[in-house]
Design a protein around this motif. Sequence first.
Motif, PDB file in Angstrom:
ATOM      1  N   GLU A  10       1.241  -1.478   0.173  1.00 55.71           N
ATOM      2  CA  GLU A  10      -0.145   0.112  -0.124  1.00 55.71           C
ATOM      3  C   GLU A  10       0.929   1.705  -0.287  1.00 55.71           C
ATOM      4  O   GLU A  10       0.948   2.257  -0.693  1.00 55.71           O
ATOM      5  N   GLN A  11       2.242   1.123   0.327  1.00 60.05           N
ATOM      6  CA  GLN A  11       2.653   2.817   0.667  1.00 60.05           C
ATOM      7  C   GLN A  11       3.491   2.976   0.001  1.00 60.05           C
ATOM      8  O   GLN A  11       3.556   3.570  -0.822  1.00 60.05           O
ATOM      9  N   MET A  12       3.269   2.093  -1.585  1.00 60.06           N
ATOM     10  CA  MET A  12       4.305   1.522  -2.548  1.00 60.06           C
ATOM     11  C   MET A  12       3.603   2.631  -3.637  1.00 60.06           C
ATOM     12  O   MET A  12       3.941   3.182  -4.546  1.00 60.06           O
ATOM     13  N   THR A  13       2.431   2.043  -3.279  1.00 54.29           N
ATOM     14  CA  THR A  13       1.036   3.089  -4.143  1.00 54.29           C
ATOM     15  C   THR A  13       0.249   4.602  -3.344  1.00 54.29           C
ATOM     16  O   THR A  13      -0.489   5.200  -4.025  1.00 54.29           O
ATOM     17  N   SER A  14       1.202   4.199  -2.095  1.00 52.04           N
ATOM     18  CA  SER A  14       0.224   6.332  -1.520  1.00 52.04           C
ATOM     19  C   SER A  14       0.929   6.438  -1.466  1.00 52.04           C
ATOM     20  O   SER A  14       2.273   6.886  -1.889  1.00 52.04           O
ATOM     21  N   PRO A  15       0.241   7.915  -1.156  1.00 53.50           N
ATOM     22  CA  PRO A  15       1.097   9.389  -1.201  1.00 53.50           C
ATOM     23  C   PRO A  15       2.653   9.785   0.204  1.00 53.50           C
ATOM     24  O   PRO A  15       1.757  10.113   1.323  1.00 53.50           O
ATOM     25  N   MET A  16       3.575   9.035  -0.473  1.00 52.92           N
ATOM     26  CA  MET A  16       4.445   9.203   0.810  1.00 52.92           C
ATOM     27  C   MET A  16       5.857  10.477   0.220  1.00 52.92           C
ATOM     28  O   MET A  16       6.629  10.162   1.771  1.00 52.92           O
ATOM     29  N   MET A  17       5.746  10.407   0.366  1.00 57.86           N
ATOM     30  CA  MET A  17       6.571  11.742  -0.405  1.00 57.86           C
ATOM     31  C   MET A  17       6.402  13.209  -0.657  1.00 57.86           C
ATOM     32  O   MET A  17       5.165  13.226  -2.009  1.00 57.86           O
ATOM     33  N   LYS A  18       6.647  13.852   0.234  1.00 59.43           N
ATOM     34  CA  LYS A  18       6.685  15.518  -0.337  1.00 59.43           C
ATOM     35  C   LYS A  18       6.847  15.590  -1.264  1.00 59.43           C
ATOM     36  O   LYS A  18       8.038  15.883  -1.486  1.00 59.43           O
ATOM     37  N   MET A  19       6.324  15.951  -2.457  1.00 66.34           N
ATOM     38  CA  MET A  19       6.770  16.767  -3.485  1.00 66.34           C
ATOM     39  C   MET A  19       5.645  18.419  -3.740  1.00 66.34           C
ATOM     40  O   MET A  19       4.855  18.740  -4.357  1.00 66.34           O
ATOM     41  N   ASN A  20       6.619  19.471  -3.782  1.00 63.89           N
ATOM     42  CA  ASN A  20       6.701  20.455  -3.948  1.00 63.89           C
ATOM     43  C   ASN A  20       5.363  20.708  -2.869  1.00 63.89           C
ATOM     44  O   ASN A  20       5.349  20.632  -1.199  1.00 63.89           O
ATOM     45  N   TYR A  36       6.003   6.667  -4.172  1.00 65.19           N
ATOM     46  CA  TYR A  36       7.597   6.763  -4.873  1.00 65.19           C
ATOM     47  C   TYR A  36       8.223   7.123  -6.262  1.00 65.19           C
ATOM     48  O   TYR A  36       9.370   7.574  -6.565  1.00 65.19           O
ATOM     49  N   ALA A  37       7.409   6.132  -7.269  1.00 62.34           N
ATOM     50  CA  ALA A  37       7.722   6.395  -8.513  1.00 62.34           C
ATOM     51  C   ALA A  37       7.181   7.617  -8.836  1.00 62.34           C
ATOM     52  O   ALA A  37       7.989   7.792 -10.103  1.00 62.34           O
ATOM     53  N   ASP A  38       6.507   8.284  -8.621  1.00 62.38           N
ATOM     54  CA  ASP A  38       5.660   9.267  -9.107  1.00 62.38           C
ATOM     55  C   ASP A  38       6.534  10.512  -8.953  1.00 62.38           C
ATOM     56  O   ASP A  38       7.107  11.634  -9.786  1.00 62.38           O
ATOM     57  N   TYR A  39       7.526  10.244  -7.376  1.00 63.01           N
ATOM     58  CA  TYR A  39       8.713  11.197  -7.132  1.00 63.01           C
ATOM     59  C   TYR A  39       9.628  11.310  -7.938  1.00 63.01           C
ATOM     60  O   TYR A  39      10.175  12.258  -7.811  1.00 63.01           O
ATOM     61  N   MET A  40       9.850  10.304  -8.135  1.00 63.52           N
ATOM     62  CA  MET A  40      11.489   9.995  -9.341  1.00 63.52           C
ATOM     63  C   MET A  40      10.806  10.431 -10.781  1.00 63.52           C
ATOM     64  O   MET A  40      11.841  10.879 -11.576  1.00 63.52           O
ATOM     65  N   ASN A  41       8.764  10.523 -10.937  1.00 62.95           N
ATOM     66  CA  ASN A  41       8.877  10.553 -12.409  1.00 62.95           C
ATOM     67  C   ASN A  41       8.825  12.514 -11.987  1.00 62.95           C
ATOM     68  O   ASN A  41       9.427  12.445 -13.326  1.00 62.95           O
ATOM     69  N   ASN A  42       8.936  12.706 -11.139  1.00 61.61           N
ATOM     70  CA  ASN A  42       8.642  14.404 -11.322  1.00 61.61           C
ATOM     71  C   ASN A  42      10.562  14.552 -11.164  1.00 61.61           C
ATOM     72  O   ASN A  42      10.395  15.974 -11.766  1.00 61.61           O
TER      73      ASN A  42
END
Length: 594
Positions: A498-508, A514-520
Amino acid sequence: MVRATFSGFDTALSALRMNQKKLDVVGHNLANMNTEGYTRQELKTSSINYENPTSFYMNSNDVNVGFGVAMDEVRQLRDQFLDGQYRTQNGKSSYNESIGESLKSLSLFLDETKVNGIRSSFDDIQRSLTNMQDPSKVQDPVYEGELMSRVQAMTTLMNSAAESIHQAEKNEFHKIDGTNTSENGAIQKINSLVSDIGDLNNRIKKNQLLGNPALELQDQRNLKLDELSKYVPIEVEHFSEEYSSPTPPTTRYRIYNYDSAGNVKGRSDWPEDVRVNLVYRDSSAGNGTEVKKITLVNGAIDADLQDASGKHNNVGKVELAAGSIDAPLNTKLKFTGFQKRGAAADTFTTDTKDVRFSSGSVQASLDMLSTSDVRALVRGGGTINLADLKASNEMNSYSYDFYMGKLDLLAETFTKNMNEVNKKGNTNYAGVTNPNHVLMINKDNAGGNDPSNVTAANIGISRGWVNGTTHIGTNGFRNGASATNRGDTTDTVLEMLEQMTSPMMKMNNTKTNYADYMNNVSTTLATDSYANKNAQEINKAVLEGINNSRDQLSGVSLDEEAANMMTYSSSYNAAARLMTTLNDTLETLLAIGR
């Protein structure tokens, strides 16, 4: 009053000499057509007229006629305005070019449109966790081994990315300071160029005082001025050496002649000097940005004097003020102007935030080596102003430290979350936690099981997980573990998934997985590269346009020189024909009375 018998021959002879000299200049231009930095030359001429007033008793039928043509000087065809525009644009283009090279080095491992990197490794981890959802597979060493190997692959990629950023920072520092390397850095090149320009100023002036325009030396100086403008923004001005006059007390200039009253009565033979000013912007006082200058080359004045280090008094220098190859962030440079007579030289020290250049490759390197507040802003939890992530709002792209900070936050957050979830799965219903529950660690810490102070450079998997003493927890906790309800053995895996697909990283100012964070991170780099590339193409096009305008004036054109050659050749033949005609006329006069 009869015109002198041989004055016509003198006129024709001056025309012959002038056209011959013009043909010589054409030949010199053509010979140097492919010489780098050569400036097209031309012969400046003027008419020779009477210097004395006409006699009062001169016959009214007589008409004043000049005595031919005078050769004043051979001069270069240059436009100081175009030179200034070229050097200004050269600095802007060099800034974008240097930033582009730096961003390209980052894209080699952060641009995941070309390579499978950190973002793809998180997808692999997610697939392994998905395979372990079945209770029969949670404790299967094959599936757990697959998860461990994919997590380890992710940590290796992070370690490699961090090492690449550190190496990029070192390479950027070498661009500034080339000490102990095979290539000179900007410091060494600027000092060398400034010293050479100062020496050329001195040599040119000494030649000009002896009547030699030293045009080829001026070409060498122009080349070095163009090269210097790639590193830092400069202004080139022509000025005259000053001196004080006691009668009347005033400041005078050597390029002029003065009468006894101190009034200018004409131009002297004293040549002008060339001063090179370094232009920078200072906003440290908090009253807006102030444009300031410091003189790096003060013409040829005091050029024969030097200090103990051998530096001549008419030139300045640049030296490293802060930063080293092992600590390149926030590198600063100290610039010192020429040595003034009886006064200390002007100095200033760069600071990416407040004291900076408007262009040039030096500022590009200083920008890329500036620090970013991304770690503190994210950990602070408040609203993030994107401008605060750059050391200066004049920066066109984010620095190396910004991308390093982004990776550090990812490594820190992923390690913390993985260890916390596995700790829950390794705690029994009585609240006793298995000490061997740590999965992610700081591999630089002693023992191999310490998860404190994790960064992208030191993230790793624990020694216990590698040797088999640590495992994915199987104690249930999602429904409230107790003696009668211990939950499901897959709770740990499900929580991780669940953590792999949940909003865990603050981005802006939002959160993402995690994956979308790296995409950003990759998108930010791509946006910077795209914007810089567009700016570089525009600046390069403008630079080429200015250079073409310079070449039209200063460059040697084969067609134009060929046309000049025919014109001067025809004029030469006409002057020779005039001399022949004058000779025939004189013979006619001499034949009278024979």
